[in-house]
Motif scaffolding. Structure first.
Motif, mmCIF file in Angstrom:
data_model
loop_
_atom_site.group_PDB
_atom_site.id
_atom_site.type_symbol
_atom_site.label_atom_id
_atom_site.label_comp_id
_atom_site.label_asym_id
_atom_site.label_seq_id
_atom_site.Cartn_x
_atom_site.Cartn_y
_atom_site.Cartn_z
ATOM 1 N N ASP A 620 0.832 -1.203 0.000
ATOM 2 C CA ASP A 620 0.000 0.000 0.000
ATOM 3 C C ASP A 620 0.871 1.259 0.000
ATOM 4 O O ASP A 620 0.562 2.238 -0.682
ATOM 5 C CB ASP A 620 -0.915 -0.013 1.226
ATOM 6 C CG ASP A 620 -1.900 1.140 1.225
ATOM 7 O OD1 ASP A 620 -2.795 1.158 0.363
ATOM 8 O OD2 ASP A 620 -1.770 2.032 2.096
ATOM 9 N N SER A 623 2.098 2.011 -3.443
ATOM 10 C CA SER A 623 1.070 2.619 -4.289
ATOM 11 C C SER A 623 0.873 4.090 -3.963
ATOM 12 O O SER A 623 0.287 4.832 -4.763
ATOM 13 C CB SER A 623 -0.253 1.864 -4.126
ATOM 14 O OG SER A 623 -0.835 2.125 -2.852
ATOM 15 N N ARG A 624 1.358 4.520 -2.805
ATOM 16 C CA ARG A 624 1.246 5.922 -2.386
ATOM 17 C C ARG A 624 2.574 6.671 -2.574
ATOM 18 O O ARG A 624 2.815 7.679 -1.921
ATOM 19 C CB ARG A 624 0.814 5.993 -0.918
ATOM 20 C CG ARG A 624 -0.570 5.431 -0.653
ATOM 21 C CD ARG A 624 -0.851 5.287 0.838
ATOM 22 N NE ARG A 624 -2.143 4.670 1.078
ATOM 23 C CZ ARG A 624 -3.291 5.326 1.224
ATOM 24 N NH1 ARG A 624 -3.306 6.641 1.173
ATOM 25 N NH2 ARG A 624 -4.417 4.687 1.422
ATOM 26 N N GLU A 649 -0.262 11.984 0.146
ATOM 27 C CA GLU A 649 -0.750 10.622 -0.079
ATOM 28 C C GLU A 649 -1.256 9.962 1.203
ATOM 29 O O GLU A 649 -1.717 8.819 1.176
ATOM 30 C CB GLU A 649 0.363 9.761 -0.694
ATOM 31 C CG GLU A 649 0.831 10.219 -2.057
ATOM 32 C CD GLU A 649 -0.168 9.883 -3.150
ATOM 33 O OE1 GLU A 649 -1.128 9.149 -2.878
ATOM 34 O OE2 GLU A 649 0.021 10.360 -4.289
ATOM 35 N N TYR A 653 -5.202 8.255 6.201
ATOM 36 C CA TYR A 653 -4.441 7.006 6.159
ATOM 37 C C TYR A 653 -4.819 6.059 7.294
ATOM 38 O O TYR A 653 -4.735 4.831 7.138
ATOM 39 C CB TYR A 653 -2.939 7.293 6.185
ATOM 40 C CG TYR A 653 -2.102 6.041 6.024
ATOM 41 C CD1 TYR A 653 -2.167 5.279 4.854
ATOM 42 C CD2 TYR A 653 -1.274 5.603 7.047
ATOM 43 C CE1 TYR A 653 -1.425 4.125 4.703
ATOM 44 C CE2 TYR A 653 -0.529 4.444 6.906
ATOM 45 C CZ TYR A 653 -0.599 3.712 5.736
ATOM 46 O OH TYR A 653 0.132 2.561 5.591
#
Length: 694
Positions: A620, A623-624, A649, A653
């Protein structure tokens, strides 16, 4: 519990002897039953007629309307009861990680941290964290397993898990019996003489306890080896040493619902837990930084006063109230006390003990007492109160709070309420060390930072429900920056004729990039008086205006050197406004020609979660646009991922982390540096700015 009155109408607690005091903080995860346990203790001790219910909103502890609505503790609450010859100060704390700013300071006010576990859910991350913090602050620790009557619990297995997580020094001082309907003492009793425990045996548990305690005293070890046992009544001194050193962490079993084990827990509190003279002293320091020296408070009512404010409340009727622990000396009505290094003392007008929301006025407070002082504006969290000038530089070793990273931009719905909102926010922040308010000049936003979404939601509820202040919220604007990557020149002639005296100013300048973090340099290189010296400040003002407003996407321009090398003026028409405009537009032209780029804040991220979630978390992060730099483990089986990631990003979160880890993950961030955004991101931000400008 009502206190007897003395002359003048002031109440005084019975058994004021310091050795008869116990101070205990109930800490641990949500749904462990801390508030219900506190109610059961108050009831069994005779402080209330019947235990209250969280579901019905009738508990002494959860008295806040927001707590009744949420069916959970949101604040630290002080309680007290007298049972036998012992007066116990009890602190009920919230269990959600979002409210660590409430629960952690409670550790500074007590001798014993009681980590409460839910027998059905076992060891949860909040229990691990509170155990770690209590150990770091050298508090005596005890584990209380609650809800032992829950369906299908395996208490024997749970004891094994406790010992695996917290150490083999965690030993039962009592055992459940008849499927949690009863609890059997194992410290004072030497063998079984009734219904058997649900696992192990009283004799085996007693032997393990005695062996653990006598290990701290060689003389007792020899006696134990020679005689085969030691009278528990003789073990008080080594027991307190074992608790202080963390060589013993007692485990108790209770059901706050049925009351099973509550009398036995009262017995443990009164007979086994330390009084103020028997625990590790508080971590007082004198001086700041590397020059700070440890100072030991003396538990003596005749010494000069040392007290620590561990909680601030803003009561609508009483006003500002500081809740404190007295470590040394005696505080009475009319005492003259200083707040830290303040030069003017204040006079104690009223001194209170707290029973939930009820204030009970007392005549004095001595070492070991938890009490409150109202209507003193100088009071603040972590303040040290004293009555001697030589203690002006005293403070407690600071607690390491989690960094509030969840931001929310906030503004009043009604124009004109800005100052009122500001004042309310300052009050709310004063009550919670993990709330932070910033006014971000670059984005002109007021941003509130907290530990999580629940933390911020509770803040908003207080604003609207308690203070009747309606607000609009939105995610905070990311503080991007603009800079240039090449040399370039800019020129602008401002000429305006309106019939009378006109406006005229012409500026030539060149710009060049500076190393990241260098800021801004302005150089006047004009020769021959083409721009008179009295107009040069106007040129610089125009340049700075352009930099503050931004060129590419409306964000401040940074790390730039601007050199003005030529220009023209008019003897009649040149004015400051003309050169401000010329400087501003010349800078804009130069930036547009200097390959401008956007910079974004990059933060250091530390994510702690169970090891089996690490693959999902690192994927994850990738992807950020995050970059993992390493990992580290701990004794509980959790891993911490160290990474760098763009702040933009990480919006919301925690919600994503909760879904990846089943609510067991947590993270902190800290600013690292600025870095150029990818071209696609720059294009998106620039296009929005252009649309805005049209």
């Amino acid at each position: 519990m009502a206190l007897p009155l003395i002359a003048g109408g002031f109440a005084v607690a019975t058994h004021r002897d310091i050795a008869s005091r116990r101070t205990v903080a109930l800490v641990g995860p949500s749904a462990a039953g801390k508030t219900s346990l506190a109610e059961a203790l108050l009831w069994k001790a005779g402080a209330v007629g019947a235990p209250g219910s969280v579901e019905r909103g009738s508990t002494v502890s959860d008295h806040d309307p927001l707590e009744k609505k949420a069916l959970r503790s949101l604040n630290t609450t002080l309680l007290h009861f007298t049972h036998g010859e012992i007066t116990t100060h009890l602190i009920d704390t919230p269990g959600a990680p979002d409210f660590l700013g409430q629960s952690l300071p409670a550790l500074e006010a007590v001798e014993t941290a009681a980590i409460v576990l839910n027998a059905a859910t076992g060891i949860e991350p909040m229990a691990v964290r509170m155990m770690e913090w209590a150990k770091q602050r050298e508090r005596d620790r005890i584990v209380i397993v609650n809800k032992i009557d829950a369906q299908g619990v395996n208490l024997e297995a749970l004891v094994g898990q406790i010992q695996a997580a917290f150490g083999r020094e965690c030993l039962p001082v009592n055992l459940p019996s008849q499927k949690g309907e009863r609890v059997l003492d194992c410290f004072w009793k030497l063998k079984d003489d009734g219904p058997p425990p649900d696992f192990s045996s009283v004799e085996q548990a007693h032997r393990a306890l005695v062996e653990q305690v006598v290990e701290v005293d060689a003389a007792f070890v020899e006696r134990y080896l020679n005689d085969g046992d030691v009278d528990p009544a003789e073990l008080h001194a080594p027991l307190e040493q074992a608790l202080r050193e963390g060589h013993l962490v007692p485990i108790c079993f209770v059901s706050s619902r049925t009351g099973a084990g509550v009398p036995e827990l009262l017995d443990v509190i009164e007979r086994l837990l330390p009084d103020p003279t028997e625990s590790n002293p508080p971590a007082f320091l004198e001086g700041e930084g590397g020059d700070a020296k440890p100072v030991e408070a003396v538990v003596d009512p005749d010494k000069h006063v040392l007290a620590h404010v561990f909680k601030i409340t803003q009561d609508p009727y009483v006003g500002k109230m500081g809740v404190m622990r007295v470590h040394q000396g005696t505080i009475t009505r009319d005492s003259q006390l200083y707040v830290g290094d303040g030069r003017r003392p204040f006079k104690v007008g009223h001194l209170f003990m707290l029973q939930g929301k009820e204030l009970e006025e007392v005549a004095k407070a001595v070492p070991g007492d938890l009490c409150a002082i109202a209507k003193v504006e100088e009071l603040h969290y972590d303040a040290v109160l004293h009555d001697a000038a030589e203690d002006a530089r005293m403070h407690l070793k600071p607690l390491e709070f989690p960094v509030p990273v969840h931001g929310l931009a906030i503004a009043p719905k009604r124009r004109g309420d800005e100052q009122r909102l500001h004042d309310i926010l300052l009050k709310l922040v004063s009550e919670d060390p993990c709330l932070k308010v910033d006014h971000v000049a670059s984005t002109n936003e007021t941003v509130v930072y907290g530990l999580g979404e629940l933390h911020l939601k509770t803040l908003l509820d207080r604003l609207t429900d308690v203070h009747n202040c309606q607000v609009d919220t939105r995610p905070p604007r990311i503080a991007y920056r603009e800079t240039v990557t090449a040399h370039a020149e800019g020129h602008h002639r401002h000429k305006k004729q309106t019939g009378g005296a006109g406006q005229f100013g012409e500026v030539f300048l060149r710009i060049e990039p500076l190393p990241r973090g260098s800021g801004f340099q302005f150089v006047d290189a004009v020769k021959g008086g083409t721009i008179p010296g009295n107009f040069m400040p106007a040129v610089e003002k125009g340049v700075r205006q352009a930099m503050e407003e931004g060129v590419v996407a409306g964000y401040p321009v940074v790390d730039l050197k601007c050199t003005v090398y030529d220009g023209k003026h008019h003897a009649v028409d040149s004015k400051e406004i003309a050169f401000i405009t010329a400087g501003k537009k010349a800078l804009i032209a130069a930036v547009q020609a200097a390959r401008p780029c956007l910079l974004e804040p990059i933060v250091n991220v530390e994510i702690t979660a169970p090891e089996n979630n690490m693959g999902d978390i690192t994927g994850d992060l990738a992807s950020r646009r995050g970059q993992v730099s390493g990992t580290r483990g701990d004794t509980t089986g959790a891993l911490t991922v160290l990474a760098l990631a763009p702040l933009s990003e990480l919006a919301s979160y925690q919600s994503r982390l909760n879904s990846l880890t089943g609510g067991q993950g947590r993270y902190t961030i800290a600013f690292s540096h600025y870095e150029a955004v990818p071209p696609t991101v720059q294009q998106q931000l620039a296009s929005k700015y252009q649309l805005k400008e049209e």
